[in-house]
Write a protein that holds these residues in place. Structure first.
Motif, mmCIF file in Angstrom:
data_model
loop_
_atom_site.group_PDB
_atom_site.id
_atom_site.type_symbol
_atom_site.label_atom_id
_atom_site.label_comp_id
_atom_site.label_asym_id
_atom_site.label_seq_id
_atom_site.Cartn_x
_atom_site.Cartn_y
_atom_site.Cartn_z
ATOM 1 N N GLU A 29 0.865 -1.174 0.000
ATOM 2 C CA GLU A 29 0.000 0.000 0.000
ATOM 3 C C GLU A 29 0.904 1.227 0.000
ATOM 4 O O GLU A 29 1.763 1.375 0.871
ATOM 5 C CB GLU A 29 -0.926 0.009 1.217
ATOM 6 C CG GLU A 29 -1.955 1.106 1.148
ATOM 7 C CD GLU A 29 -3.006 1.012 2.236
ATOM 8 O OE1 GLU A 29 -3.407 2.066 2.741
ATOM 9 O OE2 GLU A 29 -3.418 -0.126 2.582
ATOM 10 N N GLU A 30 0.713 2.087 -0.979
ATOM 11 C CA GLU A 30 1.528 3.294 -1.083
ATOM 12 C C GLU A 30 1.215 4.244 0.063
ATOM 13 O O GLU A 30 0.070 4.362 0.483
ATOM 14 C CB GLU A 30 1.281 4.002 -2.426
ATOM 15 C CG GLU A 30 1.841 3.266 -3.613
ATOM 16 C CD GLU A 30 3.345 3.097 -3.561
ATOM 17 O OE1 GLU A 30 4.056 4.076 -3.233
ATOM 18 O OE2 GLU A 30 3.819 1.974 -3.821
ATOM 19 N N ALA A 31 2.231 4.919 0.543
ATOM 20 C CA ALA A 31 2.053 5.918 1.595
ATOM 21 C C ALA A 31 1.529 7.209 0.985
ATOM 22 O O ALA A 31 1.984 7.636 -0.079
ATOM 23 C CB ALA A 31 3.378 6.177 2.294
ATOM 24 N N SER A 32 0.604 7.833 1.657
ATOM 25 C CA SER A 32 0.072 9.113 1.211
ATOM 26 C C SER A 32 1.107 10.212 1.453
ATOM 27 O O SER A 32 2.036 10.034 2.265
ATOM 28 C CB SER A 32 -1.206 9.442 1.977
ATOM 29 O OG SER A 32 -0.888 9.720 3.328
ATOM 30 N N PRO A 33 0.944 11.355 0.812
ATOM 31 C CA PRO A 33 1.830 12.492 1.112
ATOM 32 C C PRO A 33 1.782 12.881 2.600
ATOM 33 O O PRO A 33 2.799 13.269 3.162
ATOM 34 C CB PRO A 33 1.285 13.614 0.221
ATOM 35 C CG PRO A 33 0.665 12.884 -0.947
ATOM 36 C CD PRO A 33 0.067 11.638 -0.335
ATOM 37 N N ALA A 34 0.634 12.718 3.238
ATOM 38 C CA ALA A 34 0.513 13.051 4.663
ATOM 39 C C ALA A 34 1.366 12.105 5.519
ATOM 40 O O ALA A 34 1.979 12.547 6.498
ATOM 41 C CB ALA A 34 -0.946 12.988 5.103
ATOM 42 N N ILE A 35 1.412 10.834 5.164
ATOM 43 C CA ILE A 35 2.244 9.873 5.897
ATOM 44 C C ILE A 35 3.712 10.224 5.722
ATOM 45 O O ILE A 35 4.475 10.264 6.694
ATOM 46 C CB ILE A 35 1.942 8.425 5.451
ATOM 47 C CG1 ILE A 35 0.552 8.013 5.933
ATOM 48 C CG2 ILE A 35 3.023 7.459 5.954
ATOM 49 C CD1 ILE A 35 0.064 6.684 5.391
ATOM 50 N N ARG A 36 4.111 10.524 4.494
ATOM 51 C CA ARG A 36 5.507 10.904 4.234
ATOM 52 C C ARG A 36 5.873 12.176 4.992
ATOM 53 O O ARG A 36 6.960 12.278 5.569
ATOM 54 C CB ARG A 36 5.755 11.056 2.737
ATOM 55 C CG ARG A 36 5.782 9.708 2.022
ATOM 56 C CD ARG A 36 6.076 9.862 0.528
ATOM 57 N NE ARG A 36 6.360 8.556 -0.030
ATOM 58 C CZ ARG A 36 7.538 7.936 0.026
ATOM 59 N NH1 ARG A 36 8.560 8.512 0.611
ATOM 60 N NH2 ARG A 36 7.693 6.738 -0.500
ATOM 61 N N ALA B 206 9.210 12.322 -1.359
ATOM 62 C CA ALA B 206 8.502 11.362 -2.208
ATOM 63 C C ALA B 206 9.414 10.269 -2.758
ATOM 64 O O ALA B 206 8.948 9.190 -3.116
ATOM 65 C CB ALA B 206 7.812 12.089 -3.357
ATOM 66 N N TYR C 114 6.428 -1.372 3.833
ATOM 67 C CA TYR C 114 5.054 -1.489 4.319
ATOM 68 C C TYR C 114 4.857 -2.873 4.913
ATOM 69 O O TYR C 114 5.324 -3.875 4.367
ATOM 70 C CB TYR C 114 4.079 -1.282 3.156
ATOM 71 C CG TYR C 114 2.636 -1.492 3.510
ATOM 72 C CD1 TYR C 114 1.939 -0.558 4.263
ATOM 73 C CD2 TYR C 114 1.957 -2.630 3.089
ATOM 74 C CE1 TYR C 114 0.599 -0.735 4.583
ATOM 75 C CE2 TYR C 114 0.619 -2.827 3.403
ATOM 76 C CZ TYR C 114 -0.050 -1.877 4.153
ATOM 77 O OH TYR C 114 -1.376 -2.065 4.470
ATOM 78 N N TRP D 138 3.916 1.820 7.850
ATOM 79 C CA TRP D 138 4.881 2.284 6.866
ATOM 80 C C TRP D 138 6.120 2.688 7.641
ATOM 81 O O TRP D 138 6.036 3.450 8.607
ATOM 82 C CB TRP D 138 4.350 3.493 6.107
ATOM 83 C CG TRP D 138 3.179 3.193 5.235
ATOM 84 C CD1 TRP D 138 3.208 2.914 3.900
ATOM 85 C CD2 TRP D 138 1.791 3.147 5.613
ATOM 86 N NE1 TRP D 138 1.931 2.685 3.432
ATOM 87 C CE2 TRP D 138 1.046 2.826 4.468
ATOM 88 C CE3 TRP D 138 1.118 3.342 6.811
ATOM 89 C CZ2 TRP D 138 -0.331 2.701 4.485
ATOM 90 C CZ3 TRP D 138 -0.264 3.211 6.851
ATOM 91 C CH2 TRP D 138 -0.968 2.903 5.686
ATOM 92 N N GLU E 253 -9.774 3.329 7.623
ATOM 93 C CA GLU E 253 -8.875 2.257 7.162
ATOM 94 C C GLU E 253 -8.981 0.976 7.977
ATOM 95 O O GLU E 253 -8.267 0.020 7.723
ATOM 96 C CB GLU E 253 -7.415 2.739 7.147
ATOM 97 C CG GLU E 253 -6.896 3.237 8.462
ATOM 98 C CD GLU E 253 -7.250 4.689 8.764
ATOM 99 O OE1 GLU E 253 -7.210 5.048 9.938
ATOM 100 O OE2 GLU E 253 -7.586 5.443 7.849
#
Length: 146
Positions: A26-33, A40, A46, A64, A108
Motif C-alpha cells: 500500500e503506497e504511503a500518502s503524502p501526509a504519511i511521508r 517522495a 510497508y 509504513w 482504514e
C-alpha cells in the motif's frame, strides 16, 4: 500488548505474534511521508499485520516504516519473522507520538474495530521511523474466566 494479554487472561503464554501477508503493498500518502519527514523519493517499507495473542486477534495494523533509519538486522527481522515491529525496533529507544485516537472504526479499519489509533514512532533526534494505523478488535474487551 503482551502485558494486556496477560492481564486479561486472553492466552497463556501471552505471546504476541504478527501475522502478515508479505505480498501486500500500500503506497504511503503524502501526509504519511510528511509525518515521517521524508520526501517522495525516499524508500518506505510497508507491513500489514494482525497481532495475535494465542488464537485471538487483538489488532489489525498498517505500518509504513523508513528502512534506512533501522539497522540491517532489524530490516531482515521485519521481512522474515512474525515479530511485532515495536519489539524489533525497541533497541532504538523510540518514542510514540499519537496523532489520532478514536473510539470505533476509522476509515482504514475493518468492521468490528472498537478503537483506532494513528501514531508516529520517533528516534531520540525526532526523526520518524514508522507511521502506524492501528485497529483494535472487540477481543481486547473480553476477559477469560478462570
Amino acid at each position: 500488548m503482551q502485558q494486556w494479554c496477560t492481564a486479561r487472561g486472553i492466552a497463556a503464554p501471552a505471546e504476541i505474534v504478527a501475522e502478515s501477508d508479505r505480498s501486500e503493498r500500500e503506497e504511503a500518502s503524502p501526509a504519511i511521508r510528511a509525518a515521517l519527514g521524508i520526501g517522495a523519493e525516499e524508500p518506505l517499507a510497508y507491513r500489514h499485520v494482525r497481532l495475535r495473542c494465542g488464537g485471538t486477534i487483538l489488532s489489525d495494523a498498517k505500518n509504513w516504516y523508513v528502512p534506512a533509519r533501522l539497522t540491517p538486522a532489524m530490516n531482515t527481522a521485519l521481512e522474515t519473522t512474525r515479530t511485532p515491529f515495536g519489539t524489533v525496533v525497541r533497541p532504538l529507544g523510540f518514542t510514540r507520538e499519537r496523532l489520532e485516537s478514536r473510539r470505533g472504526r476509522a476509515a482504514e479499519c475493518p468492521a468490528g474495530t472498537v478503537l483506532s489509533h494513528k501514531a508516529v514512532l520517533r528516534l531520540a533526534d525526532g526523526r520518524g521511523i514508522s507511521f502506524v494505523a492501528e485497529c483494535y478488535t472487540r477481543a481486547n474487551l473480553a476477559r477469560k474466566a478462570g
